[in-house]
Design a protein around this motif. Structure first.
Motif, PDB file in Angstrom:
ATOM      1  N   ASN A  92     150.679  11.739  -9.953  1.00 23.21           N
ATOM      2  CA  ASN A  92     150.882  10.638 -10.891  1.00 23.21           C
ATOM      3  C   ASN A  92     150.402   9.323 -10.281  1.00 23.21           C
ATOM      4  N   GLN A  93     149.086   9.168 -10.240  1.00 24.93           N
ATOM      5  CA  GLN A  93     148.458   7.952  -9.745  1.00 24.93           C
ATOM      6  C   GLN A  93     147.402   7.505 -10.750  1.00 24.93           C
ATOM      7  N   ALA A  94     147.261   6.184 -10.890  1.00 23.94           N
ATOM      8  CA  ALA A  94     146.326   5.641 -11.876  1.00 23.94           C
ATOM      9  C   ALA A  94     144.890   6.074 -11.574  1.00 23.94           C
ATOM     10  N   LEU A  95     144.501   6.015 -10.295  1.00 26.76           N
ATOM     11  CA  LEU A  95     143.145   6.408  -9.924  1.00 26.76           C
ATOM     12  C   LEU A  95     142.912   7.886 -10.197  1.00 26.76           C
ATOM     13  N   PHE A  96     143.903   8.706  -9.890  1.00 29.54           N
ATOM     14  CA  PHE A  96     143.794  10.142 -10.105  1.00 29.54           C
ATOM     15  C   PHE A  96     143.647  10.457 -11.589  1.00 29.54           C
ATOM     16  N   TRP A 143     142.510   8.441 -13.844  1.00 29.62           N
ATOM     17  CA  TRP A 143     141.209   7.926 -14.270  1.00 29.62           C
ATOM     18  C   TRP A 143     140.103   8.933 -13.940  1.00 29.62           C
ATOM     19  N   LEU A 144     140.192   9.554 -12.757  1.00 34.70           N
ATOM     20  CA  LEU A 144     139.211  10.554 -12.368  1.00 34.70           C
ATOM     21  C   LEU A 144     139.270  11.780 -13.268  1.00 34.70           C
ATOM     22  N   LYS A 145     140.480  12.199 -13.657  1.00 35.51           N
ATOM     23  CA  LYS A 145     140.621  13.353 -14.553  1.00 35.51           C
ATOM     24  C   LYS A 145     139.862  13.133 -15.859  1.00 35.51           C
ATOM     25  N   LEU A 146     139.947  11.931 -16.399  1.00 38.79           N
ATOM     26  CA  LEU A 146     139.330  11.636 -17.685  1.00 38.79           C
ATOM     27  C   LEU A 146     137.806  11.503 -17.592  1.00 38.79           C
ATOM     28  N   ARG A 147     137.314  11.075 -16.453  1.00 40.72           N
ATOM     29  CA  ARG A 147     135.883  10.766 -16.323  1.00 40.72           C
ATOM     30  C   ARG A 147     135.136  11.703 -15.379  1.00 40.72           C
ATOM     31  N   LEU A 148     135.783  12.752 -14.933  1.00 41.09           N
ATOM     32  CA  LEU A 148     135.162  13.625 -13.943  1.00 41.09           C
ATOM     33  C   LEU A 148     133.892  14.282 -14.476  1.00 41.09           C
TER      34      LEU A 148
END
Length: 289
Positions: free
Chosen positions: A101-105, A107-112
């Motif tokens: 539960n991290q904002a960067l993580f 964000w990566l899930k959505l844009r990977l």
């Protein structure tokens, strides 16, 4: 035999995904990564096989400096690319599977999916820069020697040191990225499995159908982690030197391990991918018929 198995397994992954791409005009992010990884390993094992073959036929000619230097540079570049692509696969697994539960993580899930092509391209450019930079450094160091005879006599030593330097410096980022992403994923999967086991113990009627999938994923990641690190250590030892181990024994053991890794992990990828596994079963069934 190890090299042949690797060439067949990696060639199979590349061929099947290329056929799917021609038919559907698209590949998933996962297929892009494993196709790139398999292609780099295929090229790596072809280069190594050629080295083994030519060194037996033309030992004197092949190990002349003019011949061995281009081979060393080519091998080092492809090997670095293979390590980087394996790290990309580990990062992909981590982002897609791990629960963080991290904002960067998030964000990566959505844009990977959009980042994967750039990640692969960046890996190739990174390996190209490190290989070219340290190769030029090696040649400039040799040319800077005013005594040409001394330069030629030390050329093999400089080449070996340069190879070890490229391997060490160029592999720092991929190995750190691989270990960090793999460790995070293993911890996340282990915690999730323990949580599901606890729920199952507290409520006997509770059964999560994803339990087996998580266990298989954990085994796959752990095997990938072990194979990658054993390969990296064996490769480092094969390039470097150990005073307390004979060169013949060191090179023999390391060569066996280095040749086994691309083959074993590619076979694991095939067995763990439903599409690749089903297609291979069909091919074997047709061959038996």
């Amino acid at each position: 035999m190890e090299l042949l198995a690797g060439v067949v397994a990696n060639g199979y992954i590349v061929a099947l995904n290329c056929i799917d791409w021609v038919k559907s005009r698209k590949l998933t992010s996962y297929d892009k990564i494993i196709t790139s990884l398999a292609f780099s390993r295929f090229c790596l094992q072809v280069v190594v096989s050629s080295d083994n073959f030519l060194s037996k036929l033309y030992p004197d000619f092949f190990y002349m400096n003019e011949t061995s230097s281009p081979y060393t540079v080519t091998w080092m570049f492809i090997n670095q690319v293979s390590l980087c692509f394996a790290s990309c696969l580990s990062v992909f697994y981590c982002v897609k599977i791990a629960s963080v539960n991290q904002a960067l993580f998030n964000w990566l899930k959505l844009r990977l999916s959009k980042l994967v092509p750039w990640l692969l391209l960046g890996s190739v450019l990174y390996c190209l820069v490190t290989t070219v930079a340290f190769t030029l450094f090696s040649y400039s160091y040799c040319i800077s020697s005013h005594n040409s005879t001394d330069c030629l006599s030390r050329n093999v030593t400089i080449s070996d040191n340069n190879t070890f330097l490229i391997h060490g410096i160029g592999s720092i980022s991929p190995i750190i990225l691989f270990i960090a992403s793999s460790a995070l994923l293993i911890i996340s999967l282990w915690r999730h499995i323990r949580k599901m086991n606890l729920n199952s113990d507290l409520n006997p009627s509770f059964r999560n159908p994803t339990m087996d999938a998580h266990v298989r994923a954990l085994k796959s990641v752990v095997s990938f982690f072990i194979l990658y690190n054993i390969y990296y250590m064996a490769l480092t030892l094969s390039i470097g030197s150990l005073a307390y181990v004979s060169d013949e024994l060191r090179i023999t053991v390391c060569t066996i391990i280095v040749a086994a890794y691309p083959s074993l992990h590619s076979i694991v990828l095939i067995l763990g991918n439903p599409k690749l596994k089903l297609a291979s079963a069909r091919i074997l069934h047709s061959a038996n018929c």
